[in-house]
Design an enzyme around this catalytic site. Structure first.
Site, short mmCIF file in Angstrom:
data_model
loop_
_atom_site.label_atom_id
_atom_site.label_comp_id
_atom_site.label_asym_id
_atom_site.label_seq_id
_atom_site.Cartn_x
_atom_site.Cartn_y
_atom_site.Cartn_z
CE LYS A 165 25.21 1.77 -30.09
NZ LYS A 165 24.72 2.94 -30.82
NE ARG A 169 29.62 6.69 -39.67
CZ ARG A 169 28.84 7.72 -39.43
NH1 ARG A 169 29.20 8.93 -39.85
NH2 ARG A 169 27.71 7.58 -38.77
CG ASP A 182 25.45 -2.46 -35.21
OD1 ASP A 182 24.67 -2.02 -36.07
OD2 ASP A 182 26.43 -1.80 -34.77
N1 BES Z 1 24.66 0.55 -34.86
C1 BES Z 1 24.41 1.93 -34.69
C2 BES Z 1 23.17 2.41 -35.44
C3 BES Z 1 21.85 1.85 -35.01
C4 BES Z 1 21.01 2.56 -34.18
C5 BES Z 1 21.40 0.64 -35.51
C6 BES Z 1 19.79 2.05 -33.81
C7 BES Z 1 20.18 0.13 -35.14
C8 BES Z 1 19.35 0.84 -34.31
C9 BES Z 1 25.60 2.73 -35.19
O1 BES Z 1 26.84 2.11 -35.09
C10 BES Z 1 25.67 3.96 -34.38
O2 BES Z 1 25.87 3.86 -33.20
N2 BES Z 1 25.52 5.12 -35.03
C11 BES Z 1 25.55 6.35 -34.35
C12 BES Z 1 26.38 7.29 -35.19
C13 BES Z 1 26.73 8.58 -34.48
C14 BES Z 1 27.65 8.32 -33.33
C15 BES Z 1 27.38 9.48 -35.50
C16 BES Z 1 24.12 6.86 -34.21
O3 BES Z 1 23.32 6.62 -35.11
O4 BES Z 1 23.82 7.44 -33.19
ZN ZN Z 2 26.85 0.08 -35.09
MN MN Z 3 27.73 2.40 -33.20
#
Ligand code: BES
Ligand code: ZN
Ligand code: MN
Length: 483
Positions: A266, A340, A277
């Site tokens: 990220k 997931r 998280d």
């Molecule tokens: N933990 C994140 C989701 C998240 C985003 C939680 C903002 C709290 C605030 C999750 O693991 C994630 O990174 N999801 C990605 C999925 C994508 C790569 C398909 C996302 O939402 O961008």
């Molecule tokens: Zn996550």
């Molecule tokens: Mn993630």
């Protein structure tokens, strides 16, 4: 914080802050006991006019009492139409402002709304929510005092409502603390220890280490966890009621103690708050804490996978194909879609326990935040009655959930070239495809998924919630679980 019921005249109540909860358009009635000739002598009514305060929800102002009443300060808070939720909101404002003023003793007075039962509980809950701060790492001089004694003025004593509220607050506060603690403190082993700390007469706790997780075939948890120096943990808490159980519930939480994104790293902005998280796991732990105090007549299995998602020479990679606990093979298209994978193993495990219903909680997708913002939990379920139950429990608690669609039409988005499914479904409907992915690992008919990515952690103050962890859904889950 201790709760006391006080029945002396409001002007005689000693407190750092006396809170007067005023319904809209009922100013004269609300001020009657305190703005008389021997008290504020009409100056309060004049001040309300000057401050444009008419009892609207979220309106409030603070005045020094200048010795006219026993309390040191007076806080007027609006409660609009005076519904249970309005009274709750007003109590939240009172808790929030009281903390800002370091008030150690606070008296809440509802001159126009005789509180009873559920309202008493809701007001204590909201006051506590508003009074919460995570300031343990601030120097002493910068910390504000929490309220130690909350007096409910003119309210008939109700011990059951107080202990109910205390259980919910204890659970929610534990969840908030866990989310707020840095990932250097809350990591898989340490969060598993917190769960173990809840073990007691009616709660047993089982923790699997990385070897056991791998040997059991939990390729999702192993895969995501393998890049970190902090090994993963799998946790199964089990609560057995004293008498016969009315139903058997499984709760599942996402416990990613830090989500760097892994090799799909990220950017700093998005990573900043990713200690949050594990909020799903924190909600599950918090709920079990409350359950240990409430002793409901329900059998509960509470499960979470705790992992740190990190980039390293050992990380799982794009193009890897993980063999999950259910036996399904998942193709990895983005290591940042890790939640997931962790949940899938937990959901498959939970399904094996044959519960009547499974509910999972996860900070799963940024897409849920884009869709619904920071106040709403995205609720996914194929079961109308379960959805209605959960929405009602959230509504009763003053939390917010919104039901989202789970259309089979979008299944193609997670079809894989080599494995059975893949862990991303593209940008469009990202929260929906994540939920669809999860659904393939649940065999229990009644299942709901709560994507709490929005409300779990706040970047800035929202209503009476300070920035940081909110402990979202703990109180709603407790109400849903029932007595
Ligand atoms: N933990 C994140 C989701 C998240 C985003 C939680 C903002 C709290 C605030 C999750 O693991 C994630 O990174 N999801 C990605 C999925 C994508 C790569 C398909 C996302 O939402 O961008
Ligand atoms: Zn996550
Ligand atoms: Mn993630």
């Amino acid at each position: 914080m201790s709760i006391v019921f006080v029945n002396s005249p409001v002007a005689a109540v000693a407190a750092d802050i006396l809170v007067l909860v005023v319904p809209q358009g009922k100013l004269a009635l609300a001020l009657a006991d305190i703005d008389g000739p021997s008290q504020f002598a009409g100056t309060l009514a004049a001040a309300c006019a000057d401050e444009n305060f008419d009892g609207r929800v979220n309106g409030s102002f603070l005045v020094p009492s200048l010795g006219r009443v026993a309390a040191k300060r007076l806080l007027l808070v609006g409660c609009g139409a005076g519904t249970a939720n309005d009274l709750r909101a007003a109590s939240g404002v009172a808790g929030f402002q009281s903390r800002n003023k370091s008030a150690k003793s606070v008296a809440l007075f509802f001159p126009c709304s005789p509180l009873a039962g559920r309202e008493i509980s809701l007001c204590i809950e909201a006051f506590s929510e508003g009074n919460y701060r995570f300031d343990k790492y601030k120097p002493e001089a910068q910390r504000k005092a929490a309220c130690r004694t909350l007096s409910l003025v003119g309210v008939a004593e109700d011990a059951a409502a107080v202990s109910h509220a205390e259980a919910l607050v204890a659970g929610q506060t534990l969840a908030r603390d866990l989310v707020n603690e840095p990932a250097a403190e809350v990591y898989p082993e340490s969060i598993a220890k917190v769960a173990e700390g809840l073990a007691g007469e009616r709660i047993s706790v089982k923790v699997w280490d990385e070897t056991k997780i791998r040997d059991a075939g939990m390729g999702g948890i192993s895969g995501v966890g393998q890049g970190s120096d902090r090994p993963p943990r799998f946790v199964h808490m089990s609560y057995t009621p004293v008498g016969p159980a009315t139903r058997h519930i499984a709760l599942v939480g996402k416990g990613v103690t830090f989500d760097s994104g892994g090799l799909s790293l990220k950017p700093s902005d998005g990573m900043m708050t990713m200690r949050c998280d594990m909020a799903g796991a924190a909600a599950v732990i918090g709920t079990m804490k409350a359950v240990s105090m409430l002793n409901p007549s329900v059998k509960i299995d509470a499960i979470f996978g705790a992992v740190e998602n990190m980039p390293s020479g050992k990380s799982y990679k794009l193009g890897d194909i993980l063999k999950m606990y259910s036996g399904k093979r998942v193709e990895i298209h983005n290591t940042d879609a890790e939640g997931r994978l962790v949940l899938a193993d937990c959901l498959a495990y939970a399904s094996q326990l044959n519960p009547d219903v499974v509910v999972d909680l996860a900070t799963l997708t940024g897409a849920a935040v884009v869709a619904l913002g920071e106040w709403y939990t995205a609720l996914y379920s194929r079961e109308d009655s379960l959805s209605a139950e959960l929405l009602a429990a959230a509504g009763e608690s003053g939390e917010a959930a919104w039901r989202m669609p789970l259309p089979d039409l979008y299944r193609d988005k997670i079809k894989a070239e080599w494995g059975e499914t893949k862990n991303t479904g593209g940008r469009n409907g990202g929260s929906i495809t994540a939920a669809l992915f999860l659904s393939d690992f649940v065999t229990t008919k009644k299942w709901a998924h709560l994507d709490i990515a929005g409300p779990a952690f706040l970047d800035s103050t929202l209503m009476h919630y300070c920035p940081g962890g909110t402990g979202t859904m703990v109180r709603s889950l407790c109400r849903w679980i029932g007595p």
